[in-house]
Design an enzyme around this catalytic site. Structure first.
Site, PDB file in Angstrom:
ATOM      1  N   GLY A  12       0.796  -1.140   0.068  1.00  0.00           N
ATOM      2  CA  GLY A  12       0.100  -0.002   0.173  1.00  0.00           C
ATOM      3  C   GLY A  12       0.655   1.213   0.115  1.00  0.00           C
ATOM      4  N   GLY A 113       6.333  -2.198   3.432  1.00  0.00           N
ATOM      5  CA  GLY A 113       5.705  -2.645   4.936  1.00  0.00           C
ATOM      6  C   GLY A 113       6.146  -4.104   5.169  1.00  0.00           C
ATOM      7  CB  THR A 116       7.883  -4.657   1.208  1.00  0.00           C
ATOM      8  OG1 THR A 116       6.503  -4.082   0.390  1.00  0.00           O
ATOM      9  CG2 THR A 116       9.007  -4.331   0.456  1.00  0.00           C
ATOM     10  CB  THR A 136       3.332   0.665   7.017  1.00  0.00           C
ATOM     11  OG1 THR A 136       1.906   0.462   7.333  1.00  0.00           O
ATOM     12  CG2 THR A 136       4.240   0.464   8.147  1.00  0.00           C
ATOM     13  CB  ILE A 137      -0.094   4.864   7.209  1.00  0.00           C
ATOM     14  CG1 ILE A 137      -1.390   3.794   6.919  1.00  0.00           C
ATOM     15  CG2 ILE A 137       0.019   5.755   6.078  1.00  0.00           C
ATOM     16  CD1 ILE A 137      -2.724   4.300   6.612  1.00  0.00           C
ATOM     17  CG  ASP A 138      -0.920  -0.233   8.738  1.00  0.00           C
ATOM     18  OD1 ASP A 138      -1.999   0.708   8.797  1.00  0.00           O
ATOM     19  OD2 ASP A 138      -1.413  -1.188   8.248  1.00  0.00           O
ATOM     20  N   GLY A 181      -5.668   0.510   9.925  1.00  0.00           N
ATOM     21  CA  GLY A 181      -5.005  -0.367  10.754  1.00  0.00           C
ATOM     22  C   GLY A 181      -5.814  -1.559  10.943  1.00  0.00           C
ATOM     23  NE  ARG A 277     -26.411  10.925  11.676  1.00  0.00           N
ATOM     24  CZ  ARG A 277     -27.579  10.841  12.106  1.00  0.00           C
ATOM     25  NH1 ARG A 277     -27.493   9.914  12.951  1.00  0.00           N
ATOM     26  NH2 ARG A 277     -28.533  11.707  11.798  1.00  0.00           N
ATOM     27  NE  ARG A 286      -2.549   3.433   1.363  1.00  0.00           N
ATOM     28  CZ  ARG A 286      -3.076   2.255   0.823  1.00  0.00           C
ATOM     29  NH1 ARG A 286      -3.578   1.471   1.746  1.00  0.00           N
ATOM     30  NH2 ARG A 286      -3.228   2.128  -0.219  1.00  0.00           N
TER      31      ARG A 286
HETATM   32  O1  F6P Z   1      -1.212  -1.317   5.361  1.00  0.00           O
HETATM   33  C1  F6P Z   1      -1.561   0.036   5.168  1.00  0.00           C
HETATM   34  C2  F6P Z   1      -3.091   0.002   4.931  1.00  0.00           C
HETATM   35  O2  F6P Z   1      -3.549   1.295   4.729  1.00  0.00           O
HETATM   36  C3  F6P Z   1      -3.981  -0.426   6.182  1.00  0.00           C
HETATM   37  O3  F6P Z   1      -3.995   0.110   7.275  1.00  0.00           O
HETATM   38  C4  F6P Z   1      -5.196  -1.019   5.463  1.00  0.00           C
HETATM   39  O4  F6P Z   1      -5.733  -1.970   6.159  1.00  0.00           O
HETATM   40  C5  F6P Z   1      -4.818  -1.421   4.100  1.00  0.00           C
HETATM   41  O5  F6P Z   1      -3.506  -0.725   4.013  1.00  0.00           O
HETATM   42  C6  F6P Z   1      -5.732  -1.145   2.996  1.00  0.00           C
HETATM   43  O6  F6P Z   1      -5.219  -1.662   1.765  1.00  0.00           O
HETATM   44  P1  F6P Z   1      -5.563  -1.464   0.250  1.00  0.00           P
HETATM   45  O7  F6P Z   1      -5.111  -0.203  -0.206  1.00  0.00           O
HETATM   46  O8  F6P Z   1      -5.264  -2.448  -0.412  1.00  0.00           O
HETATM   47  O9  F6P Z   1      -7.362  -1.444   0.541  1.00  0.00           O
END
Ligand code: F6P
Length: 358
Positions: A12, A113, A116, A136-138, A181, A277, A286
């Site tokens: 990602g 990430g 990779t 990775t944003i995670d 996440g 909501r 991202r």
């Molecule tokens: O690994 C980064 C991430 O944004 C996760 O937080 C999320 O679960 C996943 O990628 C989403 O993946 P995709 O962009 O393939 O839908």
């Protein structure tokens, strides 16, 4: 001495990939001048498998510090399929090795990430010269305090929470915000704290909906008519915690759910009567330009990686430990996940603030 290197971005995307590519390239040009040739492998490992690449020139690395996404393209090529020969009959590992040698690469930089890092380690074990960089944003890559992209995503998610805060207050509503996440809750925890969330639910701590309701009722009792929940997309409850992930996902699919977020909102309305909501910022987290923090981090990582290549130090993963850029053997990093420690500093901060973790 290295003469020709390749760079790829895999998995990602996130803000900071281009800034890292720039850091590697500019530092290499500083070290080797025009004696270095740079190849951009396109769409991650898929480009390496399919011989899809382009020659890059110094100009390609100008003006990309602030650019979101990746100029090389990216793709998810699952690690678990790397050694599986599928319908197309392609032996992916053999192809990657063949193309690496065909391109006459002395080294390949892999930006990505956890997945990779696993494939990078596989290629390293197969004899290729690999340097991996943590994206990775995670923020869940083992061995590094931080991965690039994470803090930009925290900034974005925090802005989302801030904006939702004002409308939550006006309407005296409960707002359930789903943040990215899947396996780990770093982004939700950090942005939840930065955005002043009242309840934070992360995969590392299966929640009990009764605790969520208790926390909401307590807020109502002291006259706080609105509440903010920051919920990681991978959060699950104590009943689901007893199931294997596969069963949990199958059950959710039967109920038309992928994440727990909508269910949580419905349960809150039912059990408290509070108007609720849901907001899902999704891939906004991202997108776009890296923050100043990430521009600095990626430049630190990129230039350090270039230095590693100069020293012919391969089979390593770049990392940040206690504010110092270091490298670990790839084999130490591959296959591990950095979870939020429930006895760690940031969870303690949340608890001290009276934030409910469900
Ligand atoms: O690994 C980064 C991430 O944004 C996760 O937080 C999320 O679960 C996943 O990628 C989403 O993946 P995709 O962009 O393939 O839908």
């Amino acid at each position: 001495m290295i003469k020709k290197i390749g760079i790829l971005t895999s998995g990602g995307d996130c803000p900071g990939l281009n800034a890292t590519i720039r850091g590697i390239a500019k530092a290499l040009y500083q070290i080797f001048g025009n004696n270095i040739q740079i190849i951009g492998v396109l769409d991650g490992f898929s480009g390496l498998i399919n011989d899809n690449w382009k020659e890059m020139h110094a100009d390609d690395f100008n003006g990309i510090l602030t650019r979101g996404g990746t100029i090389l393209g990216t793709k998810r090529t699952p690690f678990k399929l790397m050694r599986v020969v599928e319908e197309d009959k392609v032996d992916k590992v053999a192809k990657m090795k063949e193309n690496y040698h065909k391109m006459k690469l002395d080294c390949l930089f892999c930006l990505g990430g956890n997945g990779t890092h696993k494939t990078a380690n596989l290629l390293s074990e197969e004899g290729l010269n690999i340097i991996a960089l943590p994206k990775t944003i995670d923020n869940d890559i083992w061995g590094t305090d931080v991965s690039f992209g994470f803090h930009t995503a925290v900034d974005i998610a925090t802005e989302v929470i801030d904006r939702i805060h004002t409308t939550a207050t006006s309407h005296r509503r409960v707002m359930v915000i789903e943040l990215m996440g899947n396996k780990t809750g770093w982004l939700t925890l950090y942005s939840g704290i930065a955005g002043g969330a009242d309840i934070i639910l992360i995969p590392e701590k299966p929640y009990d909906i009764n605790n969520v309701v208790l926390a909401l009722n307590e807020r109502c009792a002291i006259g706080k008519g609105f509440s903010i929940l920051a919920v990681a997309e991978g959060a699950y409850d104590i009943k689901e915690a007893k199931m294997k992930r596969k069963k949990r996902m199958a059950l959710r699919a039967e109920n038309g759910e992928t994440t727990a977020t909508n269910r949580i909102a419905k349960q809150i309305e039912k059990l408290t009567g509070l108007e609720t909501r849901v907001a899902v910022p999704g891939h906004i987290q991202r997108g776009g330009s890296p923050s100043a923090y990430d521009r600095i981090l990626t430049t630190q990582f990129g230039t350090y990686a270039a230095k590693l290549a100069q020293q012919s130090k391969f089979g390593v993963a770049v990392a940040m430990v206690n504010n110092i850029v270091v490298d670990h053997p790839l084999s130490d990093v591959a296959g591990k996940t950095k979870f939020v420690p429930l006895d760690g500093g940031m969870v303690k901060v949340a608890k001290r603030m009276g934030i409910s973790l469900g």
